[in-house]
Design an enzyme around this catalytic site. Structure first.
Site, PDB file in Angstrom:
ATOM      1  N   LYS A  82       0.241  -1.334  -0.046  1.00 13.22           N
ATOM      2  CA  LYS A  82      -0.061   0.228   0.520  1.00 13.22           C
ATOM      3  C   LYS A  82       0.751   1.499   0.147  1.00 13.22           C
ATOM      4  O   LYS A  82       2.142   1.325   0.889  1.00 13.22           O
ATOM      5  CB  LYS A  82      -0.261   0.250   1.353  1.00 13.22           C
ATOM      6  CG  LYS A  82      -1.569   1.048   1.248  1.00 13.22           C
ATOM      7  CD  LYS A  82      -3.075   0.965   2.736  1.00 13.22           C
ATOM      8  CE  LYS A  82      -3.564   0.775   2.213  1.00 13.22           C
ATOM      9  NZ  LYS A  82      -4.955   0.935   3.185  1.00 13.22           N
ATOM     10  N   ASP A 105     -12.606   0.887  10.264  1.00 15.07           N
ATOM     11  CA  ASP A 105     -13.852   1.241   8.725  1.00 15.07           C
ATOM     12  C   ASP A 105     -14.257  -0.117   8.730  1.00 15.07           C
ATOM     13  O   ASP A 105     -14.023  -0.961   7.928  1.00 15.07           O
ATOM     14  CB  ASP A 105     -13.159   1.993   7.757  1.00 15.07           C
ATOM     15  CG  ASP A 105     -13.788   1.910   6.754  1.00 15.07           C
ATOM     16  OD1 ASP A 105     -14.528   2.007   7.006  1.00 15.07           O
ATOM     17  OD2 ASP A 105     -12.991   2.389   5.849  1.00 15.07           O
TER      18      ASP A 105
END
Length: 574
Positions: free
Chosen positions: A35, A133
Site C-alpha cells: 500500500k 472502518d
C-alpha cells in the site's frame, strides 16, 4: 522497486488516500500487497508529516496482531521518504463484490462472516487497536473458505473526528457509527456498529444507509435518522443489538460469537462454493500470462472509499480445490467395474449356451463344489491361526465381557500454554500460564457490560466447540468492586430460568470463591444446557475468573478430567 526489495507489478486498487499494488518480495521470494500512502490534496507540510508518523505508529501497532482472521502486516518500508505498507496478499474477493455479484448471503454464510470479523475485532481490541472502518469492502473471502478483515485504518487515522481538517471523511458514510459521524471520539464500540452494518448489508443485499448520494447527507441520516431494521430472520436480533445508537448498548463481541455458534454448528462444510467466485473471475480475467490479481473499489461502499480492495481472480489456489477441466465424452465401454454388481448369470434371449462337459453328473459337480469350499475355509482358518501366533495374540476370540465393555478413550494430552489477558497489549499485568489440552484453540477478546468494568477474556476451545477453558481478567477491579458484585452480574447476565447456581464456597487460602452453575442457551433447534466450574479470586487490584464449561451431560467426568486437572496449573506470571 521499493526499498530495494519489493517489486511493484500492477495496481490492485486505488482510492483518495492510497494505492494498493500487487508486488513481489525479491528477498523472501513471495507475493505481497504493498500500500502506497497518498497525501490528500490541500494538506500542509505539517499535516503531511503527521499523516506519515501516524501511519508508522498504526503499522507498528497492527504488527503485533497475529490472528487467522486478520490480514498480516509484513513490513513498513520507506522509498524517497514516503512509507509503503507491506501486507499479506490473499487471493480472494471482497464481501462487497460477492454481494454485488450474487445478492444477499444465506444465513449460514452471513453467520460465518460475522463470526470471523468478530474474532478479528476481538484480537484487535485486545491489542488496543480500533479498526474504524468495518464494512463489506474490507472483508475478504477466499475460495478455500478463509475470511479475513483488512485495512485497519492505516491511511485514514488522521484525527479522531469523523471529518478531518482537510474535509476527508474518516470511514465510509454508509457504515460509520453515529457517534463518530457526529464528531465524538472513536472507541471500540464503533467497530461493533460497523460489524452490525456489515451483517445488515450481507443479509439485505444493500447498505443500511444510502451510499450513492452525498456523503454529508448520508452522515446526516446516520446521526439524526432512525436506525434501519433488517428483515425478520435468525440474524435480525443480533444485527439490531449491534446497531444500537448508544455505544454502551451494543452487543459485546463475545456474545456475538456465542449467538452465532448454534447457526455455524449446523452449517454445511462448504459455505462459499466455486460458483460464487467463477462469475467475478470471468469478468476480471486479464490477458497476461502471470494472471495478476486485479481489483476495483466496490460500488456499494460509498463515494468516500479510501482504498481499493485486495480481491480478484487469483487463478487456481495452490492448496484449494481444482477447477473442473473440459473433457471428452466417457468411453462407451469402460470395462468391468472393480467392485460393481456381478453380472446376471441368466443368459440373454437368443444366446447359445455351451453344453456341460461330458461324463460329469450333477452329483459329482456338487461334491466338487463342497470340497472346494471346505478347502478354502481350511486355508483361511490356517492363515488366521498363523497370523495370531506370529503376532503373539491368543487364537481364541475375545470373551463377551471383553467385546461388550465400555469404550475407554485415550488419555488427553495436555501442554503448557501462555495467555495474554492484559488490559493493553504489552502490559505486564495480565500474562499467565496454564496446562490445556493440546488440540484446544485460543481466542482473545475484550468484554464490557453486565454491570462489570472492561475486562480481557482468553478462551481455549476444544476442536468440536463443546468444551472451553475461560480466563477473564478485570484489571483495577478493586477496591471499587467486590467479588459479590461479580457473582450478581453473572446471574443478571442471563434471563430468568437460564442460570442456576448449584454450589458456591469461599476459598480458604485466598480472597475468592469457587462456583458450579448451569446455564441454558436458547437456539432455534432447541436448548443446550451447559455446566461451568469456576474459581474467582482477588490478586492485587485485579479480579481473575478461571472456569471450565462443558455440556451438562459431561459434568460428572469433566470436573475430574478437566477442571481439577487444569486449575492447579494456572499461574499469573505478569
Amino acid at each position: 522497486m521499493v526499498a530495494g526489495r519489493y517489486r511493484l507489478r500492477s495496481v490492485l486498487g486505488s482510492g483518495s488516500m492510497g494505492t494498493v499494488w500487487s508486488a513481489y518480495d525479491e528477498f523472501l521470494h513471495r507475493p505481497v500487497a504493498v500500500k502506497e500512502i497518498l497525501l490528500p490534496p490541500g494538506v500542509t507540510a505539517g499535516q503531511a508529516d503527521e499523516l506519515r508518523e501516524r501511519t508508522l505508529r498504526e503499522a507498528r501497532a497492527i504488527a503485533v496482531l497475529s490472528h487467522p482472521n486478520v490480514i498480516t502486516l509484513h513490513d513498513v518500508a520507506r522509498q524517497d521518504g514516503e512509507p509503503f505498507v507491506v501486507m499479506e496478499l490473499l487471493p480472494s474477493h471482497s464481501l462487497a463484490e460477492l454481494i454485488r455479484d450474487h445478492g444477499p448471503l444465506s444465513v449460514e454464510q452471513a453467520a460465518a462472516v460475522g463470526d470471523a470479523v468478530a474474532a478479528a475485532l476481538g484480537a484487535a481490541h485486545n491489542a488496543g487497536i480500533t479498526h474504524r472502518d468495518v464494512k463489506p469492502g474490507n472483508v475478504l473471502v477466499a475460495e478455500d473458505g478463509r475470511i479475513k478483515l483488512t485495512d485497519f485504518g492505516i491511511a485514514r487515522n488522521v484525527s479522531d473526528a469523523s471529518m478531518t481538517r482537510t474535509g476527508m471523511t474518516l470511514g465510509s458514510p454508509a457504515y460509520i457509527a453515529p457517534e463518530v459521524a457526529s464528531g465524538k471520539a472513536v472507541t471500540p464500540a464503533a467497530d461493533l456498529w460497523g460489524l452490525g452494518a456489515t451483517l445488515f448489508c450481507a443479509v439485505e443485499g444493500h447498505p443500511p444507509y444510502d451510499a450513492d448520494g452525498d456523503p454529508l447527507e448520508t452522515i446526516g441520516k446516520v446521526v439524526k435518522g432512525e436506525v434501519p431494521r433488517p428483515s425478520p430472520g435468525p440474524l435480525a436480533p443480533l444485527i439490531t443489538a449491534l446497531m444500537a445508537k448508544e455505544p454502551r448498548d451494543r452487543l459485546p463481541l463475545a456474545q456475538v460469537r456465542r449467538q452465532l455458534y448454534p447457526i455455524l454448528e449446523k452449517a454445511p462444510r462448504v459455505l462459499f462454493g466455486p460458483e460464487m467466485f467463477a462469475a467475478a473471475s470471468g469478468q476480471r480475467e486479464e490477458a497476461t500470462d502471470t494472471r495478476e490479481i486485479s481489483a476495483r473499489p466496490a460500488e456499494d461502499d460509498g463515494p468516500a472509499e479510501a482504498s481499493g480492495e485486495l480481491a480478484a481472480d487469483p487463478g487456481p489456489l495452490p492448496f484449494g480445490p481444482s477447477r473442473p477441466e473440459a473433457s471428452g465424452e466417457l468411453a462407451a465401454d469402460p470395462g468391468p467395474l472393480p467392485f460393481g454388481r456381478p453380472a446376471d448369470p441368466r443368459p440373454a434371449v437368443g444366446t447359445l449356451v455351451a453344453p456341460a462337459p461330458a461324463g460329469r453328473s450333477t452329483a459329482a459337480t456338487v461334491v466338487l463344489v463342497v470340497a472346494s469350499i471346505v478347502l478354502f475355509l481350511g486355508a483361511a482358518f490356517g492363515g488366521f491361526v498363523a497370523a495370531r501366533v506370529i503376532g503373539a495374540q491368543p487364537v481364541a476370540p475375545p470373551s463377551r465381557e471383553q467385546t461388550s465393555g465400555p469404550y475407554v478413550p485415550q488419555p488427553t494430552v495436555f501442554e503448557r500454554r501462555t495467555g495474554e489477558a492484559s488490559s493493553v497489549k504489552g502490559a505486564q499485568d495480565g500474562t499467565f500460564t496454564v496446562d490445556v489440552p493440546a488440540d484446544w484453540t485460543r481466542f482473545t477478546s475484550s468484554q464490557a457490560g453486565d454491570d462489570l468494568p472492561l475486562s480481557t477474556l482468553v478462551q481455549f476451545v476444544s476442536a468440536d466447540g463443546s468444551q472451553m477453558l475461560a480466563v477473564n481478567h478485570f484489571p483495577k477491579y478493586f477496591p471499587g468492586n467486590d467479588i459479590d458484585d461479580y457473582v450478581k452480574a453473572l446471574e443478571k447476565s442471563r434471563s430468568t430460568g437460564e442460570f442456576r447456581m448449584v454450589s458456591q464456597a469461599k476459598l480458604a487460602e485466598q480472597d475468592g470463591v469457587t462456583m458450579m452453575y448451569r446455564t441454558i442457551d436458547r437456539a432455534p433447534a432447541g436448548s443446550v444446557s451447559r455446566t461451568t466450574y469456576a474459581k474467582v479470586f482477588k490478586q492485587g487490584t485485579s479480579l481473575w475468573a478461571v472456569s471450565v464449561t462443558v455440556p451438562t451431560e459431561q459434568e460428572g467426568t469433566a470436573k475430574t478430567a478437566l477442571y481439577d486437572r487444569i486449575l492447579p496449573t494456572f499461574q499469573v506470571t505478569g
